[in-house]
Design a protein around this motif. Structure first.
Motif: not given
Ligand code: ATP
Ligand code: MG
Lengths: 363, 243
Positions: B205-222
Motif C-alpha cells: 500500500a505504501i509502495a503504491t502511494e509512493l509510486a503515485f507521488a512520483a507519477f504526480e511529480r513527473r506528469f502533473v502540470p505545474t
C-alpha cells in the motif's frame, strides 16, 4: 466593420431584455467603448459579437458577413478576446499562454516562437518573463500577457471586457497609455467595455453609453458627448465635471491663441506698462518677430526709458500646440499670472489665458 | 517479543517463503494484478462520464449521489453477494467477486472527485479558452483536464491505495494475493506468517502511494517553475467526444 442591427437579448426566464434592439456600427481601426452602469448589458453585447452568447433577435455582421453563418470556434480564432478576469492558463507558461491561438491555427514552431517574442516586446514583457507561470507575475504583467495572448494571431478585431479592471489606478493609467500607443501602430478594430467613464473618454474614438436594459442612450465621440449630452441620463453619467473633463480632449492647436502681454524690442517703458495693464499682469515679455527673448517684471523696468537692456527671464513652462487645455490650465494656474506661453519648437506662437480656457468649459 | 521479531525476520530471510506458487513473489504479483485491474477498470468507467458531466457542469450532483450508494455496501458484503452468482455463471470462485468488490470500492471517489475537479475549474479559464476559439473537446483536453489533473490523480491514488488494502479479502474466496499469508497463517495458527502477511500488505500500500507521488511529480502540470519532467499531462487523457 462590425455592425449590430436591432440586436436583442433576453435570457431564459426573464421578461426584461438584457440588451434591447441595439444598433451600433464599429468602423475599421476604430476604438469603440461601451460604458454604462453595472448590469446594463455591456458584457452581453460584447459576447454576442464572438457568439459566446447568441442574440435572441437581430443580426450581427463582420465585414458584411453574418456571424451566425460561421463556426463559432473559427469565428473566435479571428477575434482577439480579453476578459476581465484575464483567465490566463495557470498550467502553462507565459510563452504557452501567448501561443494559444497560433497553436490552434496550426502554425509551425519557429513561427510561433518568433511571434511570441515579437509580442513580448510589443507589450513590454521581458524575455525572461516568457518561461514564468502566471502565478509568478504581477497584476499588471498578467494584464499584458492577456493582451499579448489576444493579439497573438494578429486578429483584425479585439474585444476587451474591462481589461484594466483588476489593477490599481497607477498601473491602469500606464496600461491605458500602452494600449493607445499599441493602437496607433496596429490600427485594430477594438470594442472595449468599461464602467469607468474616464477610461471611456480616454480610450474611445467613439463611446456608446448604455442604460440598464441595454438601451443605447448616446453614441458619439467623447468630445461631443461632453459638449452635448443627449439627455439627462448621459449628462448624469458623465458627471458634473464634464466641462473640465472636456479640456483633456481639446488641444491647444484647436483654439485661437492670444498675443499676450508682449512688446517688440525697442519699446519704451510707458508703452510696455500700458500693455501690462491691458492684460492685468505685472510682467511683460519681449518678442522679436517669432522669437521669445524672455520676460521682465514691472519693477525691473524702473529707471529705464526703453525695454532694451533689461535682464530678461526665460519661460520655464513651455506649452506646445499638442498639449491639451487641461495641461494648459494647469500651467496657466501654476504660473500665478493666469497666462501660459505656447511654443512650437523655438517659435513663439502666442499665449493662452485661464479666461480663454474657461470659455471652453462653459460652452 | 524479541523472539517474535526474530521469527518474523527469519521468515523473511527464508528463501522458501519467496519462491514457488505460494511464495511472496507470486502472491505479490497476484495482489498487484487484481488491484491494478480493478483500479484501471473503475477509472475507465468513472472518468469519462465524470469529465463530461464536469465539463457541462450539469447532472453531476445526481450522478455523485447515485454512485455513492455503492459506497454504503461493505466490500466484504459485495463479495458474499457476488460469490454465488459467480459460481452459478461458471466464472469461478475468487477473481470476479473480488474484482466486483474492489471496482465498487474504487469507482465512487474517482467519479466524485473527477467530476468536482473538472466542474470547479475557474469559469474564467473556460470562457477565455472558448473565447479564443477552442472547441469543446479542446477546452476539456487542454484546459480542464490539465488544470484538474492534481485532483484527478489524487482521487485515483486514494482509490488505488484503498483497493490494495482491501484486495487482501480476495484470499477469503480462494483467490491469491498477499491475504493468503494472513488467512493461511490464521488457519494453522502461525502468528509469524499472519504478521508477515500484514507487513507485506502495508508495504505494498505504501509502495503504491509512493509510486503515485512520483507519477504526480513527473506528469502533473505545474503552476510554478517547471519541474524535472517536460511532458505534461496535456492532450493525452481520455476525452469525451462531443461538441
Ligand atoms: N447567463 C445569464 N443568464 C441570465 N441573465 C443574465 C446572464 N448574463 C447576464 N444576465 C443579465 O443580463 C443583464 C446584463 O448583464 P451584463 O453582464 O451584460 O452586464 P454588464 O453591463 O456587463 O454589467 P457589469 O458592469 O456588472 O459587468 C444583467 O441584468 C444580468 O443579470
Ligand atoms: Mg460585464
Amino acid at each position: 466593420m462590425i455592425e449590430l442591427t436591432e440586436v436583442t437579448k433576453r435570457f431564459g426566464g426573464t421578461t426584461a431584455p438584457a440588451v434591447d434592439r441595439l444598433t451600433l456600427t464599429v468602423a475599421d481601426g476604430e476604438v469603440v467603448v461601451l460604458v454604462g452602469p453595472s448590469g446594463c448589458g455591456k458584457t452581453t453585447t460584447l459576447k454576442m459579437i464572438n457568439r459566446l452568447i447568441e442574440p435572441t433577435s437581430g443580426t450581427i455582421s463582420i465585414d458584411g458577413v453574418d456571424v451566425t453563418g460561421l463556426e463559432p470556434h473559427e469565428l473566435r480564432r479571428g477575434i482577439g478576446y480579453v476578459i476581465q478576469q484575464i483567465g490566463l492558463f495557470p498550467h502553462r507558461t507565459v510563452r504557452e499562454n501567448i501561443a494559444t491561438v497560433p497553436r490552434l491555427l496550426g502554425w509551425d514552431r519557429a513561427r510561433i516562437e518568433r511571434r511570441v517574442r515579437e509580442l513580448a516586446e510589443t507589450t513590454d514583457l521581458g524575455d525572461d518573463m516568457l518561461d514564468r507561470y502566471p502565478s509568478e507575475l504581477s497584476g499588471g504583467q498578467r494584464q499584458r500577457v492577456g493582451v499579448a495572448r489576444a493579439l497573438a494571431a494578429d486578429p483584425p478585431i479585439l474585444l476587451m471586457d474591462e481589461p484594466f479592471g483588476a489593477v490599481d489606478p497607477i498601473v491602469r493609467a500606464k496600461l491605458q497609455d500602452e494600449l493607445l500607443e499599441l493602437q496607433r501602430r496596429l490600427r485594430k478594430t477594438i470594442v472595449l467595455v468599461t464602467h469607468d467613464i474616464d477610461e471611456a473618454i480616454k480610450l474611445g474614438d467613439r463611446v456608446a453609453i448604455l442604460s440598464v436594459g441595454g438601451h443605447l442612450e448616446q453614441y458619439a465621440p467623447p468630445e461631443e458627448l461632453l459638449r452635448a449630452p443627449a439627455n439627462d441620463f448621459v449628462a448624469d453619467f458623465l458627471g458634473s465635471d464634464r466641462g473640465i473633463k472636456r479640456l483633456s480632449l481639446i488641444r491647444i492647436a484647436d483654439i485661437d491663441l492670444e498675443p499676450g502681454p508682449v512688446v517688440p524690442p525697442g519699446t519704451d517703458v510707458d508703452r510696455a506698462r500700458a500693455v501690462m495693464a491691458g492684460y492685468d499682469t505685472d510682467w511683460v515679455a519681449v518678442v522679436d518677430g517669432d522669437r521669445m527673448l524672455g520676460w521682465v517684471t514691472n519693477d525691473g523696468l524702473d529707471g529705464r526709458s526703453t525695454i532694451d537692456g533689461v535682464d530678461l527671464e526665460p519661460f520655464v513652462t513651455r506649452l506646445t500646440p499638442n498639449n491639451t487645455l487641461e495641461e494648459a490650465l494647469d500651467a496657466a494656474i501654476s504660473s500665478h499670472t493666469a497666462i501660459a506661453a505656447v511654443f512650437d519648437g523655438e517659435r513663439f506662437l502666442g499665449m493662452i489665458t485661464v479666461e480663454r480656457i474657461s470659455r471652453e468649459i462653459v460652452r | 517479543m524479541i523472539d517474535f521479531v526474530g521469527d518474523v525476520v527469519a521468515w523473511f530471510l527464508d528463501p522458501v517463503n519467496w519462491v514457488g506458487s505460494g511464495g511472496i513473489v507470486s502472491r505479490t504479483w497476484e495482489h498487484v494484478q487484481i488491484s491494478a485491474f480493478s483500479t484501471v477498470a473503475a477509472a475507465a468507467v468513472a472518468l469519462p462520464p465524470a469529465i463530461w458531466m464536469g465539463h457541462r457542469r450539469r447532472g453531476g450532483i445526481v450522478a455523485v449521489a447515485v454512485v455513492n450508494i455503492g459506497r454504503a455496501v461493505p466490500s466484504f458484503a459485495i463479495i458474499a453477494l457476488a460469490l454465488p452468482i459467480s459460481i452459478r455463471l461458471g466464472l469461478g470462485l475468487g477473481f470476479w467477486p473480488t474484482f466486483l468488490a474492489l471496482f465498487a470500492l474504487a469507482l465512487p471517489p474517482m467519479f466524485t472527485n473527477t467530476y468536482t475537479g473538472i466542474a470547479e475549474v475557474d469559469p474564467a479559464l473556460v470562457e477565455a479558452a472558448r473565447g479564443m476559439g477552442m472547441t469543446e473537446t479542446q477546452i476539456t483536453t487542454r484546459v480542464e483536464i490539465p488544470v484538474a489533473a492534481p485532483v484527478i490523480v489524487t482521487a485515483i491514488r486514494v482509490s488505488a491505495v484503498q483497493v490494495v488494502a482491501t484486495a487482501t479479502l480476495a484470499a477469503l474466496v480462494a483467490w491469491g494475493g498477499l491475504g493468503r499469508f494472513i488467512i493461511d497463517g490464521f488457519a494453522i495458527q502461525d502468528n509469524v506468517m499472519v504478521f508477515a502477511g500484514g507487513l507485506l500488505v502495508a508495504g505494498l500500500a505504501i509502495a503504491t502511494e509512493l509510486a503515485f507521488a512520483a507519477f504526480e511529480r513527473r506528469f502533473v502540470p505545474t503552476t510554478t517553475g517547471r519541474s524535472a519532467g517536460e511532458e505534461l499531462l496535456v492532450d493525452v487523457t481520455v476525452a469525451p467526444q462531443h461538441g
